[in-house]
Write a protein that holds these residues in place. Sequence first.
Motif, mmCIF file in Angstrom:
data_model
loop_
_atom_site.group_PDB
_atom_site.id
_atom_site.type_symbol
_atom_site.label_atom_id
_atom_site.label_comp_id
_atom_site.label_asym_id
_atom_site.label_seq_id
_atom_site.Cartn_x
_atom_site.Cartn_y
_atom_site.Cartn_z
ATOM 1 N N UNK A 288 96.533 20.370 38.534
ATOM 2 C CA UNK A 288 98.529 19.074 38.582
ATOM 3 C C UNK A 288 98.293 17.972 39.077
ATOM 4 N N UNK A 289 97.060 17.606 40.396
ATOM 5 C CA UNK A 289 96.332 16.618 40.636
ATOM 6 C C UNK A 289 97.078 14.924 39.408
ATOM 7 N N UNK A 290 96.156 15.257 38.263
ATOM 8 C CA UNK A 290 96.449 14.572 37.663
ATOM 9 C C UNK A 290 97.735 13.739 37.206
ATOM 10 N N UNK A 291 98.370 15.239 37.287
ATOM 11 C CA UNK A 291 99.728 14.041 36.759
ATOM 12 C C UNK A 291 100.551 14.344 37.825
ATOM 13 N N UNK A 292 100.432 15.072 39.106
ATOM 14 C CA UNK A 292 101.184 14.505 40.075
ATOM 15 C C UNK A 292 101.020 12.972 40.716
ATOM 16 N N UNK A 293 100.159 12.780 40.696
ATOM 17 C CA UNK A 293 99.311 11.269 41.098
ATOM 18 C C UNK A 293 99.776 10.187 39.882
ATOM 19 N N UNK B 209 103.004 26.809 37.718
ATOM 20 C CA UNK B 209 102.298 26.577 36.477
ATOM 21 C C UNK B 209 101.331 26.020 36.839
ATOM 22 N N UNK B 210 100.427 25.399 38.280
ATOM 23 C CA UNK B 210 99.771 24.799 38.217
ATOM 24 C C UNK B 210 98.478 24.921 38.297
ATOM 25 N N UNK B 211 98.125 26.163 38.136
ATOM 26 C CA UNK B 211 96.797 26.861 37.517
ATOM 27 C C UNK B 211 96.625 26.317 35.929
ATOM 28 N N UNK C 143 98.503 15.286 28.479
ATOM 29 C CA UNK C 143 98.138 14.286 28.977
ATOM 30 C C UNK C 143 98.806 13.854 30.233
ATOM 31 N N UNK C 144 97.843 13.666 31.643
ATOM 32 C CA UNK C 144 99.110 13.551 32.571
ATOM 33 C C UNK C 144 99.881 12.531 32.641
ATOM 34 N N UNK C 145 99.065 11.395 31.548
ATOM 35 C CA UNK C 145 99.891 10.179 31.706
ATOM 36 C C UNK C 145 101.478 9.785 30.743
#
Length: 218
Positions: free
Chosen positions: A146-151, A138-140, A95-97
């Motif tokens: 990957x936007x949620x992870x990067x945020x 990796x982003x695909x 999970x992103x968090x």
Amino acid sequence: FPVTIPQGLWPSEQSVSPAMLTPVAQQGFQWMCSDEAVLGWSLGHYFRRDGRGRLQEPHRLYQPYVLETIHGNVSIVFRDHHLSDLIGFSYANMSPDVAANDLCSHLLDIHAAQTAHLAENPQDQPWIVTIALDGENCWEFYPQDGNPFLHQLYRRLEQLAPIECVTVSEFLTAYPPAETIPPHQLHSGSWIDANFTTWVGDPIKNRAWDLLSYRDWE
């Protein structure tokens, strides 16, 4: 519009060699990036890690080096292979968090090691931790590219008081390299196993390079 001249060079596949240094310096680049294993081969030092991925002698990796050429010096930084690969190959499955918290915990471990190192070596400069990976690979595999992870990651980094996000150029301006790698000693290799075998070596690949070198296509 003002013309922005690039200060740094991202070599293809982070591949470097002594032969490239002169044209890199001639083009006016101030710094470039390569991989942890390339540094290890260049220094004759094997980077050992514990079960959590923490380096022994981390100060060897987390500092810039300078390469001297007849056309001027070129600084070089080397990426943390472990942290870069966590983003490239592991965090997409979390999970992103959780992924962002995990990366930040590794950075805090490095900061703790830096604090201990500087207490014993107050003449040394702060460390730079370089995280670098192929931007398209990796982003695909991440949710929403990957936007949620990067945020989540940048939100957490903003809250980490001991950690400061800087560009390589900003760091080098404040802390120029204190260590030199003789140009002939720079290891020739890429981020993949610190060599070029992904692209050359077996008969089929060698034949392909031979075909590319032909100028007479008629």
